[in-house]
Design an enzyme around this catalytic site. Sequence first.
Site, PDB file in Angstrom:
ATOM      1  N   HIS A 119     -25.052 -15.304   0.851  1.00  0.00           N
ATOM      2  CA  HIS A 119     -24.656 -16.640   1.317  1.00  0.00           C
ATOM      3  C   HIS A 119     -23.246 -16.624   1.896  1.00  0.00           C
ATOM      4  CE1 HIS A 119     -23.235 -17.600  -3.022  1.00  0.00           C
ATOM      5  NE2 HIS A 119     -22.152 -17.689  -2.296  1.00  0.00           N
ATOM      6  N   GLU A 124     -27.490 -20.790   1.366  1.00  0.00           N
ATOM      7  CA  GLU A 124     -28.281 -19.858   0.576  1.00  0.00           C
ATOM      8  C   GLU A 124     -29.442 -19.273   1.404  1.00  0.00           C
ATOM      9  OE1 GLU A 124     -27.206 -18.789  -2.108  1.00  0.00           O
ATOM     10  OE2 GLU A 124     -26.875 -20.275  -3.675  1.00  0.00           O
TER      11      GLU A 124
HETATM   12  C1  GLP Z   1     -18.736 -18.877  -3.770  1.00  0.00           C
HETATM   13  C2  GLP Z   1     -18.331 -19.600  -2.504  1.00  0.00           C
HETATM   14  C3  GLP Z   1     -18.495 -18.709  -1.303  1.00  0.00           C
HETATM   15  C4  GLP Z   1     -17.875 -17.359  -1.561  1.00  0.00           C
HETATM   16  C5  GLP Z   1     -18.566 -16.713  -2.729  1.00  0.00           C
HETATM   17  C6  GLP Z   1     -18.149 -15.287  -3.016  1.00  0.00           C
HETATM   18  O1  GLP Z   1     -20.106 -18.889  -3.966  1.00  0.00           O
HETATM   19  N1  GLP Z   1     -19.061 -20.787  -2.271  1.00  0.00           N
HETATM   20  O2  GLP Z   1     -17.896 -19.319  -0.169  1.00  0.00           O
HETATM   21  O3  GLP Z   1     -17.989 -16.557  -0.428  1.00  0.00           O
HETATM   22  O4  GLP Z   1     -18.275 -17.532  -3.846  1.00  0.00           O
HETATM   23  O5  GLP Z   1     -17.040 -15.252  -3.821  1.00  0.00           O
HETATM   24  P1  GLP Z   1     -16.364 -13.936  -4.379  1.00  0.00           P
HETATM   25  O6  GLP Z   1     -15.459 -13.477  -3.330  1.00  0.00           O
HETATM   26  O7  GLP Z   1     -15.672 -14.405  -5.629  1.00  0.00           O
HETATM   27  O8  GLP Z   1     -17.456 -12.987  -4.702  1.00  0.00           O
END
Ligand code: GLP
Length: 236
Positions: free
Chosen positions: A138, A143
Amino acid sequence: MQFIKTETYEELSRKAAGIIASQVILKPDCVLGLATGSSPVGTYKNLIAACKNGDLDFSSVTTVNLDEYVGLDGTNDQSYRYFMEENLFKGINIKSENTFVPNGCAGDLEKEGEAYDARIKALGGIDLQLLGIGIDGHIGFNEPDSFFTAPTHQVVLDESTIKANSRFFASEDEVPKKAITMGMLSIMQAKKILLVANGAAKKDILEKAFFGPITPEVPASILQLHPDVTVIFSEN
Ligand code: GLP
């Protein structure tokens, strides 16, 4: 597409901040699309440091965030508005009226989505969109699905997303089940895209998203169609 692999998270963060800093220097009144999650935190720390030492000026910058949990307002410490205040906004000289995050508490989320897209359009679009990537592919909270959704819209979060994001909550039960997210249209219309991903757990999904077929089952794969994407990945 430019794919940069760094040795460390610190290097990823410095490089990503450097790209955002160039944008702000070249166009002081630019529109930055911003992201939450753990991957951009180091980038934000670098931007704060550059602002504090006088190298960066955010006074004319406008920001639009990707997403927000439904039902959490900005005072809730799990909301993305709160995350942005804590991890970036309070450390830089941005005007709070120039920072936008979708309102997950809006009575009519469809109207909120329409108004959010209209605002982005009125601002002249996004100059640079920062993205993370979920382990299911995503971007924002778009999603996996059987189609790509264009406008800012409400989504039901996948089980895997709820599980992944539960690390920020006291328990999995507390993770909201729904969110409002910028759709693919505003993301794909951003002039430049910068995606940051940290950790070995992101390796497989990056492979699928950027070197596999373009499919809504892997939402980030649509970025293969964008003319100006930089991906920075650190496995460590
Ligand atoms: C959340 C946000 C996303 C982000 C994702 C990944 O789900 N809605 O925009 O890209 O986290 O985050 P991380 O970098 O902590 O894996």
